[in-house]
Design a protein around this motif. Structure first.
Motif, PDB file in Angstrom:
ATOM      1  N   MET A   1       0.824  -1.183   0.000  1.00 29.63           N
ATOM      2  CA  MET A   1       0.000   0.000   0.000  1.00 29.63           C
ATOM      3  C   MET A   1       0.875   1.256   0.000  1.00 29.63           C
ATOM      4  N   ARG A   2       1.992   1.175   0.677  1.00 26.25           N
ATOM      5  CA  ARG A   2       2.888   2.343   0.693  1.00 26.25           C
ATOM      6  C   ARG A   2       3.417   2.657  -0.701  1.00 26.25           C
ATOM      7  N   GLU A   3       3.707   1.630  -1.484  1.00 23.08           N
ATOM      8  CA  GLU A   3       4.208   1.867  -2.841  1.00 23.08           C
ATOM      9  C   GLU A   3       3.113   2.453  -3.730  1.00 23.08           C
ATOM     10  N   ILE A   4       1.898   1.988  -3.573  1.00 29.45           N
ATOM     11  CA  ILE A   4       0.787   2.573  -4.330  1.00 29.45           C
ATOM     12  C   ILE A   4       0.643   4.042  -3.953  1.00 29.45           C
ATOM     13  N   TYR A   5       0.702   4.323  -2.658  1.00 25.66           N
ATOM     14  CA  TYR A   5       0.599   5.708  -2.203  1.00 25.66           C
ATOM     15  C   TYR A   5       1.752   6.548  -2.763  1.00 25.66           C
ATOM     16  N   ARG A   6       2.946   6.011  -2.741  1.00 33.20           N
ATOM     17  CA  ARG A   6       4.126   6.756  -3.192  1.00 33.20           C
ATOM     18  C   ARG A   6       4.014   7.167  -4.658  1.00 33.20           C
ATOM     19  N   GLY A   9      -0.343  10.168  -7.910  1.00 29.23           N
ATOM     20  CA  GLY A   9      -0.256  11.620  -8.034  1.00 29.23           C
ATOM     21  C   GLY A   9      -1.029  12.318  -6.927  1.00 29.23           C
ATOM     22  N   GLU A  10      -0.586  13.513  -6.591  1.00 27.63           N
ATOM     23  CA  GLU A  10      -1.260  14.307  -5.562  1.00 27.63           C
ATOM     24  C   GLU A  10      -2.718  14.514  -5.969  1.00 27.63           C
ATOM     25  N   GLY A  11      -3.625  14.264  -5.044  1.00 21.68           N
ATOM     26  CA  GLY A  11      -5.055  14.388  -5.321  1.00 21.68           C
ATOM     27  C   GLY A  11      -5.667  13.126  -5.920  1.00 21.68           C
ATOM     28  N   GLY A  12      -4.830  12.132  -6.215  1.00 16.68           N
ATOM     29  CA  GLY A  12      -5.329  10.881  -6.784  1.00 16.68           C
ATOM     30  C   GLY A  12      -5.952   9.997  -5.719  1.00 16.68           C
ATOM     31  N   SER A  13      -6.558   8.917  -6.178  1.00 14.15           N
ATOM     32  CA  SER A  13      -7.163   7.974  -5.245  1.00 14.15           C
ATOM     33  C   SER A  13      -6.878   6.547  -5.690  1.00 14.15           C
ATOM     34  N   ALA A  14      -6.936   5.648  -4.735  1.00 12.76           N
ATOM     35  CA  ALA A  14      -6.754   4.228  -4.997  1.00 12.76           C
ATOM     36  C   ALA A  14      -8.025   3.507  -4.560  1.00 12.76           C
ATOM     37  N   TRP A  15      -8.476   2.589  -5.393  1.00 11.88           N
ATOM     38  CA  TRP A  15      -9.676   1.800  -5.134  1.00 11.88           C
ATOM     39  C   TRP A  15      -9.314   0.339  -5.353  1.00 11.88           C
ATOM     40  N   ILE A  16      -9.560  -0.497  -4.364  1.00 15.13           N
ATOM     41  CA  ILE A  16      -9.227  -1.920  -4.474  1.00 15.13           C
ATOM     42  C   ILE A  16     -10.478  -2.731  -4.119  1.00 15.13           C
ATOM     43  N   VAL A  17     -10.811  -3.674  -4.985  1.00 17.58           N
ATOM     44  CA  VAL A  17     -11.925  -4.587  -4.734  1.00 17.58           C
ATOM     45  C   VAL A  17     -11.331  -5.935  -4.329  1.00 17.58           C
TER      46      VAL A  17
END
Length: 99
Positions: A1-6, A9-17
């Motif tokens: 999750m840290r790598e996805i966050y890293r 882009g600023e203001g982006g979002s992550a969605w995982i099903v």
């Protein structure tokens, strides 16, 4: 999750099903069937991973699957058609957060 966050882009979002999670007991047998190591985490544990990685506005929800169920199930992932129906009724876990 840290790598996805890293790399997000600023203001982006992550969605995982996620279909394999602790709060849906109808998938717990999958861990023994998979050929890779697994971690059976709860919805709260998944949101904790997002928060620990730095995500904000973290939330989760279940997404039931309205797909009609077969009368007879012959696949390998469920014992029978009832367990498949119960799994679909509980639904997948959607976890999301923003940067």
């Amino acid at each position: 999750m840290r790598e996805i966050y890293r790399v997000l882009g600023e203001g982006g979002s992550a969605w995982i099903v996620i279909n394999y999670y602790r709060d849906n007991p109808h998938c717990h047998q999958w861990g023994e069937m998979l050929k890779i190591p697994t971690h059976l985490l709860s919805a709260d544990e998944w949101t904790g991973l997002f928060r620990d990685a730095g995500f904000a506005h973290v939330a989760h929800q279940r997404i039931p699957d309205p797909t009609p169920n077969p009368e007879v199930y012959t696949g390998r992932w469920f014992r029978d058609a009832k367990q498949l129906a119960d799994f679909r009724r509980e639904g997948a876990l959607l976890v999301y957060g923003s940067k």
